[in-house]
Design an enzyme around this catalytic site. Sequence first.
Site, PDB file in Angstrom:
ATOM      1  N   SER A  94     -29.556   9.274  47.827  1.00  8.22           N
ATOM      2  CA  SER A  94     -29.564   9.376  46.598  1.00  8.22           C
ATOM      3  C   SER A  94     -28.570   8.272  45.996  1.00  8.22           C
ATOM      4  CB  SER A  94     -29.355  10.482  46.054  1.00  8.22           C
ATOM      5  OG  SER A  94     -30.279  11.718  46.411  1.00  8.22           O
ATOM      6  N   GLN A  95     -28.923   8.023  44.912  1.00  3.87           N
ATOM      7  CA  GLN A  95     -27.722   7.170  44.075  1.00  3.87           C
ATOM      8  C   GLN A  95     -26.269   7.847  44.170  1.00  3.87           C
ATOM      9  OE1 GLN A  95     -29.063   6.951  39.825  1.00  3.87           O
ATOM     10  NE2 GLN A  95     -27.383   5.472  39.379  1.00  3.87           N
TER      11      GLN A  95
END
Lengths: 244, 846
Positions: A94-95
């Site tokens: 994920s970011q």
Amino acid sequence: MRSVAPLLLLAAVAAAIVADAADDGEYAARRRAMIAEIKVDVVATAEMLKRESLDARVWAALERVPRHEFVPPEEQAVAYENRPVSIGHGQTISQPYIVAIMTDLLNLRAGARVLEVGTGSGYQAAVLAELGCRVFSIEIIEPLHAEARERLSRLGFDGIRLRHGDGYYGWKEEAPFDGILVTAAAGQIPPPLLVQLAPGGRMIIPVGSSFFVQDLVIVDKTKTGELRTRQVLPVSFVPLTGAH
Amino acid sequence: MRTEADSARRGHRTAGDALRAPRIGVGLLSSAVLAYEVLLTRLFSIVLWHHFAYMVISLALLGYGASGSALTLCRGAVEKRFRVVFVGAAALFGVTSVGAFAVGQRLSFNPFELLWAPAQPARLLLLYAILAVPFFFAATAIGAALSVCRGGVSALYAADLCGAGAGSLVAIALLTVASPHRALALIGAGGVLAAVVAARELGRARAAPTVVLAAVALAVALAPASWIAPRPSQYKALSQALRVSGAEVVAERSGPLGLVTAVANHKIPFRQAPGMSLATAIEPPEQIALFTDGEGPTVVTRSDLREPLPEYLAYLTSAMPYAVLKPRSVLVLGAGGGSDVLQALRLGARGVDAVELNRHVVELVSGELAGFSGQLYGRRDVTISVAEARGFVAASSKRYDLIQVSLLDSFAVAGGGLYALHESYLYTVEAFELYLQHLTPGGGLAITRWLSLPPRDTLKLANTAIQALARCGLPAPARHLLVIRGWQTTTILVLARPATSDQIARLKTFCAERYFDLAYYPGIALAEANRFNVLDTPVYFEALQELTVSAHRREVFLQRYKFFVAPATDDRPYFFRFLGLRALPELFALRARGGMAMLEWGYLVLLGTLAQALLLSVALILLPLLALRRRAPERCDERRDGVTGAADALRPSCPTRGLRARSLGYFAALGAAFLSLEIAFMQKLILFLSHPLHATAVVLTGFLVFAGIGSACSRRWSGGHAVAMAAAGISALTAVYAFALPAAFSRLLALPEAGRIAVTFAVLAPLAFLMGIPFPKGLEALQRLRPALVPWAWGVNGCASVVTAAGSTLVAIHAGHRAVMLGAAILYGIAAALYPGRGQTSGGGA
């Protein structure tokens, strides 16, 4: 000649150590830059997140976990950019901005028990472990599970318990959990997970696709066992213009 | 009437005249190229997603423009060795059509990383280049024929159009009987066979090359599946489902509407229950997932006639209409794997009519999965029809207590805005009117959508319902609306009569028992609206209040809201487009701060396609022009191969003055106008023919074949006059059609399918016939005045078509299909004014 060889070997080892240290230093600098960027984003999104900054322990955890170790070698150069990165098998890490927000929203004290459904690369589990939590993580895709196990062990995250299998039924033997993070929700919130959430506990479900988190669903279980959900939009976008 | 062919015969015969035009070869090749285009879209829809496939293939079609440039620059060589060029290029089309796909799909292009991973734009460019190769070869063969075989332009263009018209039928037929990759190989082989036929047409073909080409055709047809079978992106839902241990493909069906893959997993079963209430601990039974082109899925739920039907179905927001209305007769639009049918039966319906567009889905549920589904589609109380939903309702005289429109798209696809370009006649104001007319007096129309933040789908649906209710003459539309939301889905119920207090009481009980929130009912209070699934601000409640309180407040809201939530109509059927242009810069700036999920890829892809097509087209058009300018400046005293002499330079009416500019405008206008009308009619006729496949086949075949006939007939008429008359006729017919057809079609919708197809051909025939005239007339004029410009004009026409494919969609989204049609009519008028032969004193000009 014979006396020169050990010296050369020593020099090579020393050079390697220096290079490693330089690498570590470079990655540490990139991590700090990444955190600085996320801090700016959090301030910009403060109205939506209802907070100006995140828990100091979250920043510290992000600074300690070597994110570049959790992505494939060919992606290491971009590991500290504020964006999701492909880790193979159709999955992403994920970011970092979303990882930071989710970790903070879980609101866990040191020693809390937390279940993660969807280990992926193991990065989120490592961040939670750095907070001092007892982390249990389940991955449905076998190769990802094996890679995460090897990686976390290599990086010294021995306290994280990993399991390959169906996250739908949670981890009954280790329940209840103070926090549950479901990164692989398939159209419903599995009822067994709600049962395994401790009273006063919190579950977070990022809703979206492999690359983009659309919003975060937060499920709170009250001390009396009632369930309430809340939805957080992690972006400072106000759809109405002008005055009411 | 003097003809230009006469003129050519009289005094301007060149090497090209002696050549026999390879009409059959051109026809076969055009047929293969159009079939290839359809196939490639199909295959890349499986590998990637439909709209990325659209962008990639649109740009690859610039191979047509590139061929124009290449032919312009190598004109001398092409004239000298035309036979080798034509046969070689056609054969290379056949081989590279298969090879380009095999290589292209292995590039690991991931569109979702385009905005941040530098490798992805590079891969995209490479993909364009690879896929442009077969189009380049095909266009080179056809362009060379048009350029070299003077005197036969009309007949060649007719063969080109008629062949392409047949190609659309070939593609659909092949997709019906073969897998997409085998259909690809057969089309590639067809391209090589076109080369064989052309070789014989162009002269006595020697045996050895013929045998070699035939062997190549056979090899292409038998290309190994491991090279050409589509490999879906690892990010598609099917790829991800198959990575889970225990997953296995239990059945597969392929057809023109898509590749349907049934996946079972007995170890870790599918359990799809969109937005299921947190108030229940029920576990859905095992399910088998049906993926179409690797996306979805829709699920088939295990059920048994001897046991109660699954209870979890009562805990979805889509169960709300059953609690409020207690319907006995239900119509499910978009039945898929049958979840909504099962829900209707579970919640008390006595009879369910279900409609599904894809017959393969129905065949799977009724066939291999019949036992698993508890013979769901074979039950006496269930009638399943394979049909387009809106057409089914229009043709039906039945009324229902509940019309239920299913969640027709997957969450990832809906969330990513991939449907932003997708026309849907299911969710327009006119469609809602039709549904309301098919309700019993106490009935309702229910639609469930994925919940979006900030609200989009639900607001547009509510707005659409309000407009439809008002058009039905109901005085207080807002009194007919009920809206609820869960943590992941929303359901809107549009009632035929105003909501009663009993119904509202049942609505409240249903929501309270399931932790769902009320978003709207007549008289709702703020305190009721944000109790269980808490939003920072009660945005659904507030927005629905603005939409329902008064027409003035609604208009103000629509103007202020950054998303586009005005209703879709049959003229602008883009329900899934929500991104407003003014919000685009803001969201783009927020992409790293969580805004990426709100950027609609379908719309961005369209803008990207248009921008890239424009840039590349300008380059492809200008480069050969610069080369030509160096070789032969545009002067009237320089007539190497034209019809006039050096003295023309002294005449004010010099016919070649500004010829390049006129030709550019003429052929660009024709390319844009032809494709605009084709696209607009295809959209209009989806509704009338009740099926997207039928619309594609009938419109493409009708347009191209009738235009081909027009081109063939045009050789008898003089250029300028014929072009002016054709343009006037096209503009007049288009203007009449734009305003009269919707009403006429709605009256004729009840005709049987054969009758509607006959009406369609009758409508298309005169228009398409006239549309076939201007292009060959323009080419013939150029051949007389400046033959060197013929291949360039061919390229200009190709580039204009590519730009128009994206541009007309953009115009349709913002201004409607009628605007596209009227724009095309104007373009034909402009083309007539720019006719390259205008002012010409010899050669039959007007």
